[in-house]
Design an enzyme around this catalytic site. Structure first.
Site, mmCIF file in Angstrom:
data_model
loop_
_atom_site.group_PDB
_atom_site.id
_atom_site.type_symbol
_atom_site.label_atom_id
_atom_site.label_comp_id
_atom_site.label_asym_id
_atom_site.label_seq_id
_atom_site.Cartn_x
_atom_site.Cartn_y
_atom_site.Cartn_z
ATOM 1 N N LYS A 1 8.246 -1.802 -2.220
ATOM 2 C CA LYS A 1 7.638 -1.014 -1.144
ATOM 3 C C LYS A 1 8.716 -0.421 -0.236
ATOM 4 O O LYS A 1 8.712 0.773 0.073
ATOM 5 C CB LYS A 1 6.667 -1.889 -0.338
ATOM 6 C CG LYS A 1 6.067 -1.217 0.857
ATOM 7 C CD LYS A 1 5.196 -0.032 0.489
ATOM 8 C CE LYS A 1 4.971 0.868 1.674
ATOM 9 N NZ LYS A 1 4.185 2.051 1.365
ATOM 10 N N CYS B 1 6.079 4.653 9.027
ATOM 11 C CA CYS B 1 6.672 3.857 7.942
ATOM 12 C C CYS B 1 8.143 4.110 7.652
ATOM 13 O O CYS B 1 8.925 3.157 7.583
ATOM 14 C CB CYS B 1 5.874 4.065 6.667
ATOM 15 S SG CYS B 1 4.237 3.357 6.788
ATOM 16 N N GLU C 1 0.834 -1.192 0.000
ATOM 17 C CA GLU C 1 0.000 0.000 0.000
ATOM 18 C C GLU C 1 0.870 1.243 0.000
ATOM 19 O O GLU C 1 1.794 1.347 0.793
ATOM 20 C CB GLU C 1 -0.918 -0.020 1.239
ATOM 21 C CG GLU C 1 -1.914 1.109 1.269
ATOM 22 C CD GLU C 1 -2.651 1.240 -0.052
ATOM 23 O OE1 GLU C 1 -3.337 0.294 -0.469
ATOM 24 O OE2 GLU C 1 -2.528 2.308 -0.693
HETATM 25 P P1 NAD Z 1 -2.037 -0.494 12.710
HETATM 26 O O1 NAD Z 1 -1.256 -0.819 13.915
HETATM 27 O O2 NAD Z 1 -2.800 0.789 12.647
HETATM 28 O O3 NAD Z 1 -3.097 -1.672 12.427
HETATM 29 C C1 NAD Z 1 -2.808 -3.014 12.490
HETATM 30 C C2 NAD Z 1 -4.003 -3.746 13.108
HETATM 31 O O4 NAD Z 1 -3.787 -5.146 13.012
HETATM 32 C C3 NAD Z 1 -4.213 -3.452 14.593
HETATM 33 O O5 NAD Z 1 -5.511 -2.917 14.785
HETATM 34 C C4 NAD Z 1 -4.026 -4.822 15.281
HETATM 35 O O6 NAD Z 1 -4.893 -5.002 16.378
HETATM 36 C C5 NAD Z 1 -4.365 -5.773 14.154
HETATM 37 N N1 NAD Z 1 -3.808 -7.126 14.326
HETATM 38 C C6 NAD Z 1 -2.547 -7.477 14.654
HETATM 39 N N2 NAD Z 1 -2.430 -8.814 14.673
HETATM 40 C C7 NAD Z 1 -3.631 -9.328 14.346
HETATM 41 C C8 NAD Z 1 -4.131 -10.652 14.177
HETATM 42 N N3 NAD Z 1 -3.334 -11.710 14.328
HETATM 43 N N4 NAD Z 1 -5.423 -10.811 13.849
HETATM 44 C C9 NAD Z 1 -6.225 -9.742 13.674
HETATM 45 N N5 NAD Z 1 -5.820 -8.465 13.804
HETATM 46 C C10 NAD Z 1 -4.528 -8.253 14.131
HETATM 47 O O7 NAD Z 1 -1.017 -0.583 11.484
HETATM 48 P P2 NAD Z 1 -1.129 0.165 10.061
HETATM 49 O O8 NAD Z 1 -0.572 1.539 10.167
HETATM 50 O O9 NAD Z 1 -2.489 -0.041 9.502
HETATM 51 O O10 NAD Z 1 -0.073 -0.683 9.225
HETATM 52 C C11 NAD Z 1 -0.349 -1.992 8.789
HETATM 53 C C12 NAD Z 1 0.698 -2.419 7.781
HETATM 54 O O11 NAD Z 1 0.633 -1.571 6.629
HETATM 55 C C13 NAD Z 1 2.135 -2.314 8.288
HETATM 56 O O12 NAD Z 1 2.881 -3.377 7.775
HETATM 57 C C14 NAD Z 1 2.614 -1.000 7.701
HETATM 58 O O13 NAD Z 1 4.005 -0.999 7.501
HETATM 59 C C15 NAD Z 1 1.899 -0.964 6.379
HETATM 60 N N6 NAD Z 1 1.679 0.392 5.840
HETATM 61 C C16 NAD Z 1 1.280 1.422 6.641
HETATM 62 C C17 NAD Z 1 1.030 2.679 6.099
HETATM 63 C C18 NAD Z 1 0.587 3.836 6.955
HETATM 64 O O14 NAD Z 1 0.532 4.936 6.457
HETATM 65 N N7 NAD Z 1 0.241 3.648 8.210
HETATM 66 C C19 NAD Z 1 1.165 2.878 4.733
HETATM 67 C C20 NAD Z 1 1.556 1.814 3.935
HETATM 68 C C21 NAD Z 1 1.805 0.575 4.503
HETATM 69 C C1 UDX Z 2 4.702 7.497 3.736
HETATM 70 C C2 UDX Z 2 4.736 7.376 2.199
HETATM 71 O O1 UDX Z 2 4.632 8.693 1.629
HETATM 72 C C3 UDX Z 2 3.605 6.488 1.703
HETATM 73 O O2 UDX Z 2 3.704 6.317 0.298
HETATM 74 C C4 UDX Z 2 3.709 5.136 2.410
HETATM 75 O O3 UDX Z 2 2.638 4.308 1.994
HETATM 76 C C5 UDX Z 2 3.681 5.310 3.905
HETATM 77 O O4 UDX Z 2 4.748 6.188 4.307
HETATM 78 P P1 UDX Z 2 3.268 8.887 5.487
HETATM 79 O O5 UDX Z 2 4.342 8.507 6.445
HETATM 80 O O6 UDX Z 2 1.855 8.653 5.863
HETATM 81 O O7 UDX Z 2 3.489 8.147 4.087
HETATM 82 O O8 UDX Z 2 3.398 10.473 5.161
HETATM 83 P P2 UDX Z 2 4.405 11.324 4.254
HETATM 84 O O9 UDX Z 2 3.607 12.362 3.570
HETATM 85 O O10 UDX Z 2 5.258 10.491 3.414
HETATM 86 O O11 UDX Z 2 5.302 12.071 5.353
HETATM 87 C C6 UDX Z 2 6.222 11.389 6.170
HETATM 88 C C7 UDX Z 2 7.024 12.381 6.975
HETATM 89 O O12 UDX Z 2 7.915 13.131 6.158
HETATM 90 C C8 UDX Z 2 6.177 13.408 7.715
HETATM 91 O O13 UDX Z 2 6.683 13.622 9.007
HETATM 92 C C9 UDX Z 2 6.321 14.640 6.856
HETATM 93 O O14 UDX Z 2 6.126 15.826 7.579
HETATM 94 C C10 UDX Z 2 7.761 14.509 6.389
HETATM 95 N N1 UDX Z 2 8.056 15.243 5.147
HETATM 96 C C11 UDX Z 2 7.409 14.925 3.995
HETATM 97 C C12 UDX Z 2 9.030 16.232 5.139
HETATM 98 O O15 UDX Z 2 9.632 16.521 6.185
HETATM 99 N N2 UDX Z 2 9.310 16.884 3.974
HETATM 100 C C13 UDX Z 2 8.690 16.585 2.805
HETATM 101 O O16 UDX Z 2 9.009 17.214 1.778
HETATM 102 C C14 UDX Z 2 7.702 15.568 2.816
#
Ligand code: NAD
Ligand code: UDX
Length: 481
Positions: free
Chosen positions: A225, A281, A166
């Protein structure tokens, strides 16, 4: 019509919740069940106050919930009913054991995989949505194949594994999901693998143009990713390293970024100097990449990417030091106002927020800290600033840190304002409002703009002493005077 009729998403977090809610909205013919082990999270998804703040998300959930979108703690029922399962659980950095501080903790992913193998009564497509190290799909496959059973009518159950990372960013998740730059689908290069990839492609094609869907091998998809996040974070560390040179010379980092970004090969995005990047991330995924490189014996590659993180740490501590030095080398017993606590605007998420590092260093200097953030709940801020395992720190934080209901309250009687998040309301504050804030502050009144959001000239006219990240003091040199 798509071959996929029911989707189960395991993990109702920042990714699973918004991603699968948008799938439900765009694919009314598909039933989407989002499950999680955490009943409080599921209750919140089923309530009026969703557990995740994202612009536009409330509307998406309101339109589909109860129609073809369901939130439940019944993980087994969700698995059984689905043709396709997203694994979207957290993959945090390990805090102990082998790879501590670097490797991704994959035990949540493995727990899901084993659960799927033990309760499935029909064949499934399993999609890695979580960010995982390269070749995790191979481990999942081994676990699944060693634990498969037969369907009720005696046929062998099969599992196809796909990687579909994602790329959404928090704060713009719904916009990113509606209109992604690309959708990446990795599969094994077998007939069954390709058929599974095609079934997932059909789901996305309900709203994403087919030309934006890129199919690759599994390992390329997993690595892409980590690579994309490393490349993005590297740009920020690069511009932040230049911000230090700007501050020392009188160059202006926003002009330097603009000048460089005009080169089409460089491009203008992700070159905004800051107090450092935060979020769940970037750091985690680069540490993961560093660990992967080390494990492969690629020491120089590991050191190269590790430097992106070291530069980020340097930027945060450099900024904190600047505040202390400017306030005559002591902030002990002084009130410092912190505006913004989330790691970026338009989110209530504080994971790895640079404001945490800054406030912790202000705590060590024994300052009083008053914090305002429009979206982060009070308890979250206090929790983030409490050192785990330190006796009485819970009380100490509450004595040293107050949470203010407005920027004005945060700044009253403060010696300095430190802007940590680029919320629009700070950028759009009118001159009169700053004048009002100035009147209530101790003098000299300082502003430290860690995001380059306020107009320093206007603030200086009012009387503030302003430091903006990446903008040096004009060097007083007789030749140029
Ligand atoms: P999060 O902690 O917000 O959510 C994860 C959820 O999974 C929690 O609610 C937890 O209770 C649940 N969970 C854990 N183990 C479980 C199980 N065995 N069965 C059922 N539920 C379970 O995490 P997130 O930010 O949504 O990230 C999820 C993944 O996506 C990570 O690998 C992260 O690196 C990736 N990711 C995150 C972002 C972002 O912006 N947050 C973007 C891209 C990818
Ligand atoms: C990031 C990636 O952008 C996204 O594609 C991936 O799926 C998850 O990780 P996110 O962490 O949600 O997303 O936000 P992002 O907009 O990337 O910002 C990350 C951090 O960098 C923030 O603290 C932001 O303030 C900082 N940032 C971003 C800077 O300091 N300067 C910039 O020019 C851009």
């Amino acid at each position: 019509p798509s071959r996929v009729r029911t989707i189960c998403c395991i993990g109702a977090g920042y990714v699973g919740g918004p991603t699968c809610s948008v799938i439900a909205l765009k694919c009314p013919h598909i039933k989407v069940i989002i499950v999680d082990v955490n009943p409080l999270r599921i209750d919140a998804w089923n309530s009026e106050k969703l557990p995740v703040f994202e612009p536009g998300l409330d509307d998406v959930v309101r339109r589909c919930r109860g129609r073809n979108l369901f939130f439940s703690t019944d993980i087994d029922a969700g698995i059984r009913e689905a043709d396709l399962i997203f694994v979207s659980v957290n993959t945090p950095t390990k805090t102990s054991g082998v790879g501590k501080g670097f490797a991704a903790d994959l035990h949540y992913v493995e727990a899901c995989t084993r659960r799927i193998a033990s309760v499935a009564t029909s064949s499934k497509i399993i999609v890695e949505k979580s960010t995982v190290p390269c070749r995790t799909a191979a481990s999942m496959r081994t676990i699944l194949e060693s634990n498969t059973s037969e369907t009720e009518d005696g046929k062998q159950i099969t599992f196809q594994i796909l990687s579909n990372p994602e790329f959404l960013a928090e704060g713009t998740a719904i916009r990113d999901l509606y209109n992604p730059d690309r959708v990446l689908i990795g599969s094994l290069d077998t007939r069954e693998g390709k058929m599974a990839a095609h079934a997932l492609r059909e789901v996305y094609e309900n709203w994403v143009d087919g030309s934006k869907i890129y199919e690759t091998g599994l390992w390329s998809s997993e690595l892409s990713k980590l690579a994309a996040n490393a490349l993005l974070a590297q740009r920020i560390s690069s511009i932040n390293s230049l911000s230090a040179i700007c501050e020392a010379t009188g160059a202006d980092v926003s002009e330097v970024a603009h000048a460089c970004g005009l080169d089409a090969r460089i491009g203008p995005k992700f070159l905004k100097a800051s107090i450092g990047f935060g979020g769940s991330c970037f750091q985690k995924d680069i540490l993961n990449l560093v660990y992967l490189s080390e494990s492969l014996g690629l020491t120089e590659v590991a050191a190269y990417w590790h430097q992106v993180i070291l530069m980020n740490e340097y930027q945060k501590s450099r900024f904190a030091r600047k505040v202390v030095q400017t306030l005559f080398n002591t902030i002990t017993m002084k009130k410092v106002a912190v505006l913004g606590f989330a790691f970026k605007k338009d989110t209530g998420d504080t994971r790895e927020a640079p404001a945490i590092t800054l406030c912790k260093s202000f705590r060590q200097e024994k300052a009083f800290i008053s914090i305002y953030d429009p979206k982060v709940p009070r308890e979250q801020i206090l929790l983030d600033l409490t050192e785990p395992g330190v006796v009485d720190d819970f009380e100490a934080v509450r004595a040293q840190v107050t949470i203010a209901p407005s920027p004005e309250e945060a700044c009253r009687d403060a010696e300095a304002v430190v802007i940590c998040t680029e919320w629009d309301e700070f950028a759009q504050k009118a001159e009169d409002e700053w004048r009002g804030i100035y009147a209530t502050m101790k003098k000299p009144a300082f502003v430290f703009d860690g995001r380059g959001v306020v107009d320093a000239q206007t603030l200086r006219k009012i009387g503030f002493r302003v430091h903006t990240v990446g903008k040096g003091p004009q060097i007083i040199d007789p030749i140029w005077a």
